[in-house]
Design a protein around this motif. Structure first.
Motif, short mmCIF file in Angstrom:
data_model
loop_
_atom_site.label_atom_id
_atom_site.label_comp_id
_atom_site.label_asym_id
_atom_site.label_seq_id
_atom_site.Cartn_x
_atom_site.Cartn_y
_atom_site.Cartn_z
N ALA A 114 0.83 -1.21 0.00
CA ALA A 114 0.00 0.00 0.00
C ALA A 114 0.87 1.26 0.00
O ALA A 114 0.56 2.23 -0.69
CB ALA A 114 -0.93 -0.02 1.21
N MET A 122 3.90 1.49 -1.24
CA MET A 122 4.51 1.61 -2.57
C MET A 122 3.52 2.22 -3.55
O MET A 122 3.88 3.03 -4.41
CB MET A 122 4.97 0.24 -3.06
CG MET A 122 6.15 -0.32 -2.28
SD MET A 122 6.62 -1.95 -2.87
CE MET A 122 7.85 -2.40 -1.64
N ARG A 123 2.26 1.83 -3.42
CA ARG A 123 1.23 2.38 -4.31
C ARG A 123 1.01 3.86 -4.00
O ARG A 123 1.02 4.70 -4.89
CB ARG A 123 -0.08 1.62 -4.11
CG ARG A 123 -1.27 2.20 -4.88
CD ARG A 123 -2.59 1.70 -4.34
NE ARG A 123 -2.73 2.06 -2.93
CZ ARG A 123 -3.63 1.54 -2.10
NH1 ARG A 123 -4.49 0.62 -2.54
NH2 ARG A 123 -3.69 1.92 -0.84
N GLY A 139 4.23 6.00 -4.66
CA GLY A 139 4.87 5.87 -5.97
C GLY A 139 6.33 5.47 -5.87
O GLY A 139 7.17 5.97 -6.61
N ARG A 188 5.72 -5.11 -10.62
CA ARG A 188 5.20 -4.02 -9.81
C ARG A 188 3.67 -3.97 -9.82
O ARG A 188 3.03 -3.69 -8.80
CB ARG A 188 5.77 -2.68 -10.30
CG ARG A 188 5.30 -1.50 -9.46
CD ARG A 188 6.03 -0.21 -9.79
NE ARG A 188 5.43 0.91 -9.07
CZ ARG A 188 5.63 1.19 -7.80
NH1 ARG A 188 6.43 0.42 -7.07
NH2 ARG A 188 5.04 2.22 -7.22
N VAL A 200 2.06 -6.01 -7.28
CA VAL A 200 2.16 -5.47 -5.93
C VAL A 200 1.25 -4.24 -5.72
O VAL A 200 0.45 -4.21 -4.78
CB VAL A 200 3.63 -5.09 -5.61
CG1 VAL A 200 3.75 -4.41 -4.27
CG2 VAL A 200 4.50 -6.35 -5.65
N VAL A 201 1.36 -3.25 -6.60
CA VAL A 201 0.60 -2.01 -6.34
C VAL A 201 -0.83 -2.08 -6.82
O VAL A 201 -1.71 -1.40 -6.29
CB VAL A 201 1.33 -0.77 -6.93
CG1 VAL A 201 2.72 -0.65 -6.34
CG2 VAL A 201 1.36 -0.80 -8.44
N ARG A 202 -1.12 -2.92 -7.83
CA ARG A 202 -2.50 -3.09 -8.27
C ARG A 202 -3.13 -4.33 -7.65
O ARG A 202 -4.35 -4.47 -7.63
CB ARG A 202 -2.56 -3.23 -9.79
CG ARG A 202 -2.13 -1.99 -10.53
CD ARG A 202 -2.17 -2.21 -12.04
NE ARG A 202 -1.73 -1.01 -12.75
CZ ARG A 202 -1.59 -0.94 -14.06
NH1 ARG A 202 -1.83 -2.00 -14.81
NH2 ARG A 202 -1.18 0.19 -14.63
N VAL A 249 -1.61 -6.70 -4.52
CA VAL A 249 -1.50 -6.79 -3.06
C VAL A 249 -2.05 -5.55 -2.37
O VAL A 249 -2.81 -5.65 -1.40
CB VAL A 249 -0.04 -7.04 -2.64
CG1 VAL A 249 0.08 -7.11 -1.13
CG2 VAL A 249 0.50 -8.31 -3.27
N ALA A 250 -1.70 -4.36 -2.87
CA ALA A 250 -2.14 -3.11 -2.23
C ALA A 250 -3.65 -2.95 -2.26
O ALA A 250 -4.21 -2.23 -1.45
CB ALA A 250 -1.46 -1.92 -2.89
N GLU A 251 -4.31 -3.62 -3.21
CA GLU A 251 -5.76 -3.53 -3.33
C GLU A 251 -6.44 -4.74 -2.71
O GLU A 251 -7.64 -4.96 -2.92
CB GLU A 251 -6.15 -3.43 -4.81
CG GLU A 251 -5.57 -2.21 -5.51
CD GLU A 251 -6.12 -0.90 -4.99
OE1 GLU A 251 -7.28 -0.88 -4.52
OE2 GLU A 251 -5.39 0.11 -5.02
#
Lengths: 124, 138
Positions: A27, A29-30, A33, B52, B55-57, B59-61
């Motif tokens: 989260a 990293m998202r 950025g 990436r 991970v960002v689209r 795990v992060a979601e």
């Protein structure tokens, strides 16, 4: 001309405690950025975790990111820079170690990160 | 002498099906030493998914390793032809803010060209080229 690490590094670094979940790192990293988080305990740098690390060490292993600690899957970082080091030192380390990110530490406390991207911005 | 995309590209791009779980895509990336996979849907090119993205689209979601990888991919890919100049490929990467492009031949994916490939071709001793040529972490 920007020749010192402190001039080009990304600061402050995003740091997490070793017990925090990989899902929280993702989260960050998202939201920020960024491609890595530093793992810190009591102000001391313990390691680094990149987006690639999450892919190959957590997702490829079919581990649950919300149940996996960042401390368990990060790299125990040995390559470090000081803010007063020269940019040339970063270039040399990145070439020699074939890495793309180096934590910047002052008195054992993480203060930033230098990435291949930061170096590319300076030279292109 | 101008360099062509075909001189620098990697052929036989690695693909994954839209419906495959995220963990399979991650395993393919690890075992094949790549950072991205083309996503096929019903046999046709659907998009591209990177480590990436997982991970960002993913795990992060809250999307875990068991769920399909397709929705995490980038669609509407811009591609190049093998006959294009590498300078055009580099310009396209900058304009699109991407590090890799599919190489297309009549709509079929025949390869991939990355910023790293261009760096190696330009200067094999440069830092980016050294990183590009090194073994990936596991």
């Amino acid at each position: 001309m920007r020749t010192k690490i402190r001039d080009i590094m990304t600061a402050p670094p995003v740091c997490m405690a070793p017990a925090e979940a990989v899902s929280a790192a993702a989260a960050a990293m998202r939201d920020m950025g960024i491609g890595c988080v530093l793992i810190q305990d009591d102000g001391r740098l313990l390691g680094i975790l990149t987006d690639r690390d999450i892919t190959v060490r957590v997702l490829a292993e079919e581990l649950d990111p919300s149940a996996t600690r960042v401390g368990a899957v990060c790299s125990s970082e040995l390559v470090l820079l000081d803010p007063d080091d020269d940019v040339a030192d970063a270039v040399a380390l990145i070439e020699q170690r074939a890495i793309r990110r180096i934590p910047v530490v002052r008195d054992a406390t993480p203060v930033g990160v230098v990435s291949l991207g930061d170096l590319s911005l300076e030279t292109i | 002498m101008t360099m062509k995309v075909r001189d620098v590209m990697t052929s036989s791009p690695v693909v994954v099906d839209y419906s495959q779980p995220v963990s399979h895509a991650a395993q393919a990336m690890r075992e094949l030493d790549v950072g991205s996979l083309f996503v096929l849907r019903d046999g046709l090119l659907h998009g591209l998914v990177t480590d990436r993205d997982l991970v960002v689209r993913g795990v992060a979601e809250g999307i875990g390793p068991d769920e399909p990888v397709g929705p995490l991919s980038s669609e509407d890919l811009v591609g190049v032809s093998a006959d294009d100049d590498t300078a055009d490929a580099l310009r396209l990467m900058r304009d699109q803010a991407v590090r890799r492009l599919p190489v297309l031949d009549d709509g079929q994916v025949t390869g991939v060209i990355s910023l790293g490939d261009l760096a190696v071709a330009a200067d094999a001793d440069s830092p980016l080229a050294q990183v590009r040529q090194a073994s990936p972490n596991t």
